[in-house]
Design a protein around this motif. Sequence first.
Motif, PDB file in Angstrom:
ATOM      1  N   GLY B 305       0.812  -1.215   0.000  1.00 34.67           N
ATOM      2  CA  GLY B 305       0.000   0.000   0.000  1.00 34.67           C
ATOM      3  C   GLY B 305       0.839   1.256   0.000  1.00 34.67           C
ATOM      4  N   TRP B 306       1.837   1.316   0.912  1.00 37.31           N
ATOM      5  CA  TRP B 306       2.579   2.588   0.966  1.00 37.31           C
ATOM      6  C   TRP B 306       3.585   2.704  -0.170  1.00 37.31           C
ATOM      7  N   GLN B 307       4.039   1.559  -0.717  1.00 30.56           N
ATOM      8  CA  GLN B 307       4.999   1.671  -1.820  1.00 30.56           C
ATOM      9  C   GLN B 307       4.319   1.814  -3.187  1.00 30.56           C
ATOM     10  N   PHE B 308       3.193   1.118  -3.368  1.00 38.54           N
ATOM     11  CA  PHE B 308       2.572   1.140  -4.700  1.00 38.54           C
ATOM     12  C   PHE B 308       1.109   1.562  -4.708  1.00 38.54           C
ATOM     13  N   GLY B 309       0.475   1.608  -3.544  1.00 35.83           N
ATOM     14  CA  GLY B 309      -0.885   2.134  -3.489  1.00 35.83           C
ATOM     15  C   GLY B 309      -1.998   1.104  -3.511  1.00 35.83           C
ATOM     16  N   PHE B 310      -1.652  -0.180  -3.657  1.00 34.00           N
ATOM     17  CA  PHE B 310      -2.683  -1.228  -3.691  1.00 34.00           C
ATOM     18  C   PHE B 310      -2.288  -2.346  -2.717  1.00 34.00           C
TER      19      PHE B 310
END
Lengths: 569, 439
Positions: B305-310
């Motif tokens: 989530g924090w690195q790619f958003g999903f």
Amino acid sequence: MTSILIKNGFVIDPVQGIRGDKMDIAINDGKIVKNLSNPDKTIDASGMVVMAGGVDIHSHVAGAKVNVGRTFRPEDKLQSTYAPYHGIRHMAGGTSVPTVFKTAYMYADMGYTTVIEAAMPPLYARHTHEEMRDTPIIDEAALPMFGNNWFVLDYLKRGEMDNAAAYIAWLLRSTKGYGIKCVNPGGTEAWAWGLNCLSIDDPVPYFDITPRQIVSGLMEVNEYLHLPHSLHLHSNNLGNPGNYTTTLDTLKLSEGIKPNNNFGREQVLHHTHIQFHSYGGTTWADFESKGKEVMDYINSHPAVTCDIGFVTLDETTTMTGDGPFEYHLNKLNHLKWANTDVELECGSGIVPYVYSKDVYVCGVQWSIGLEMALLAKDHMRCYLTTDHPNAGPFWRYPRIMKWLMSEKARNDVLATMKNEDKVRDRSTLGSIDRELTLYEIAQMTRAGPAKALGLGSSVGGLVPGMQADIAVYPYNPETESDPEKIEWAFSHAKYLIKSGEVILNDGEVVSNGNKKTYWVDVKTTPNRQVERDIDQTFVKYYTVNKNNYEVNEHEFMKNPCVVQIDAIQ
Amino acid sequence: MSKRLTDIICPFCGTLCDDIEVEVSDDGKQILEVYNSCAIGSEKFLHAQSPDRITRPRMKQEDGSWKETTYEEAAKYTAKILCDAKKPLMYGWSSTSCEAQSTGHMIAEQVGGVLDNTATVCHGSTLIAMQDVGIPSCTLGEVKNRADRIIFWGCNPAHAHPRHMSRYSIYSRGYFTGKGSKSRKIIVVDPRPTDSASLADEYIQVEQGRDYELLSALRAALRGAQLPDKVSGVTKEKIYEIVDILKGGRFVVIFFGMGVTHSLGKNHNIDMAIALTADLNNYTKASIIAMRGHYNVTGSGQVLGWQFGFPFCVDLSRGFARYNPGETSSNDLLMRGEVDGCLVVGSDPGSHFPIASVKKIHDIPTVCIDPHTTPTTAVSTCHVPVAIVGIEVGGSCYRMDNVPIESRKVVDPPAGMLTDAEFLGLVLKEVNHIKGVAE
């Protein structure tokens, strides 16, 4: 480390009172120096503005609720281009809640080098630090939340200031936090039972303490501990029509308290996103601005600072430690609602929101922010924020600068509003012809927030000896007249130097930098009572053991930079 | 003399108990006894001592036999298959630390991999439901201290999360729940009368695959609407009674598991359960928590989530992150034959994926990083045994309520063994080398 000379720029530095003089800035060994012979690198800044790196005093960029905002809104990634992996640049996506990489790159593009994560739930501190560790370039710090913490409520209710101070010092150390944040004092604890505290005299269920006592107590403890930053407050009754009376009641609590610190900070209360707290009317139908009333108070009380929380008229994701507010917001817009109540400590909520310029309430909210900033008399005490991402994403700062610096730009927006007349009628913005100067913008975005954070001796200015955080913007204040150029130039810093290292070279990211993370370690008198209370409470009521609670500085922080304070005297 | 280590974190399920005590030999090399943990947790610690543990990487030969190799060679092989593949699948991540996940993600970014975790066959539908309707939730300590109405829907903590009930949900005594189980009403909804159901004040035997209807009926009843005589095999009188019990509570919590996430309706069941929770907040306080399985599947979703958003099903093969469960999910990719290289870390798709997917894993070059021998290692071309996270190396893990806890090292791994973060670090180095990227 390389030495760098930035030649011939229009230098703007409120710390030294420099207002656009053509000067050279020299950098050696990570610091700004007086002069330099034979620099390793020379940057020609002719026709460009040179300022210290920007300082954001209030932004939600890392931690549990930010990540809920990311993961529960896949649609947010479709609102802007997902930048591909390229050289040293990680792939970077997201719009109102960007990934950690995009957050860093976009702050760098705006010339910002220091960002404060504004709300860290202590139990989730490790998560906040993991995200900050993975965020390249920018220096960061996080403020743990105290306004609904059971220990704090208990000690303050009984007037045990020493105990409250010892506990807060312990929690800052355990969570590697930077200062005291207070969100909806008492209200979020009430929300654990589905209730709220809307005025400063609403008692907190069970704890039987009022927000008034919590805010006063926390300000007192803050000064007792000599912390670099003051109490950082999001007061009760956010976002409701008529809430300005609650705000004024809260601000008045600062009267009589004196700042007590060695960091050059002069305020005792920082009220955040004040725009959301300056509403008149009794319902959304007669909603109006009371920005003038609130700003009049702040103008005449030097021990108070504020940041605005400008509404940018975008689709965004609201997220706050004010759990009950998000529930009520969801009742208004019926989009998806996430909530997390955190045991013994705090809570939070997240709701997507669309600030449409065709909805008159949004238009008025937009006006209030600008009105307040234009009515402010001292921009060393009034800062530019959007309470990212609540009132709008942080990467809209340059657009806000444009609005603040150009009456024409403001009128252009008003003219496109469906309810222009109504919006003009509900605030004084239309009658204000003030246009801020770059000097005032520099106060609002660097010198001011750095001073309020107690970091004024190292960042936010260009004084020799300070950390070399410097931004060069392709904007010529002597020749430029088009307001659009302001927005463009301040979104596209030509050069950015962080701690003496070139991050942006000719607008390209050339390094992921060497970010650092500030935290505060306060030494207090050993307090057996508090130690016992902490031990007992962990055994009885927490679901994590005390020994597994503290954030490990070496594992979870990149270049930890500890501010040591001795509060025993 | 033996030593007793305290505050140890159990690396088994999403309950992530952090009060385990482990007795180790004087030299600190041998685990002698495990205290406070459940039977599964104890076994996980004690199993680390197993004399038949594989301690070196091994490559499968033409004839199907294994040949021992070095970590360096295994890293070269892994880097090569990932770089050679057009669309490598990098699956698992749920039984390892966030640090290892993060290193794996940096590899995926360079090779254009698809990152997916075990949520894809577990609580992925919950993540999709959150994206549909949000999620009002709380930490497990709120359950312990405040909750007086607990629903277990399609989950069986008595077997899957054995200490959940004593630490958080049924028996725990908290600040406002001093009488423990006596201060709570427990409702279990399940088609089978499970062992958890036997602990309930109210057991609702829902017809199999009819959870959506029953949840809808509860929402309707909450609003005072009329119901047919029976919904999902439950009488309307019972439904009204349950609604009264919930409305009469001060703090309601719904726990749910695989019984609703992967039965008929899937994410729509969860949509409805979340909507019921949100509706209950009009009358009292209510939260909902997913009973996440692996001890760090939640962490994998967080780091992604924090690195790619999903949170899962993240396809980096086009150079940027895409998310489209059904298209970018592991089983769909495998079954469509889109994957031409595979890395499995900290999970066992060999046991949990459909046989058609497992056959595909067998047919392509696959590296399995796992301390244990599993059905997945059997279908892999290379098996890299590593130190066990939470026992032989520490690292960050996230509990089912997203609370991060740093797991601890108890004993050294067998001599010469690497951790998965270290091994992935070697792979990243090789990938950098192949791709000509400066470190």
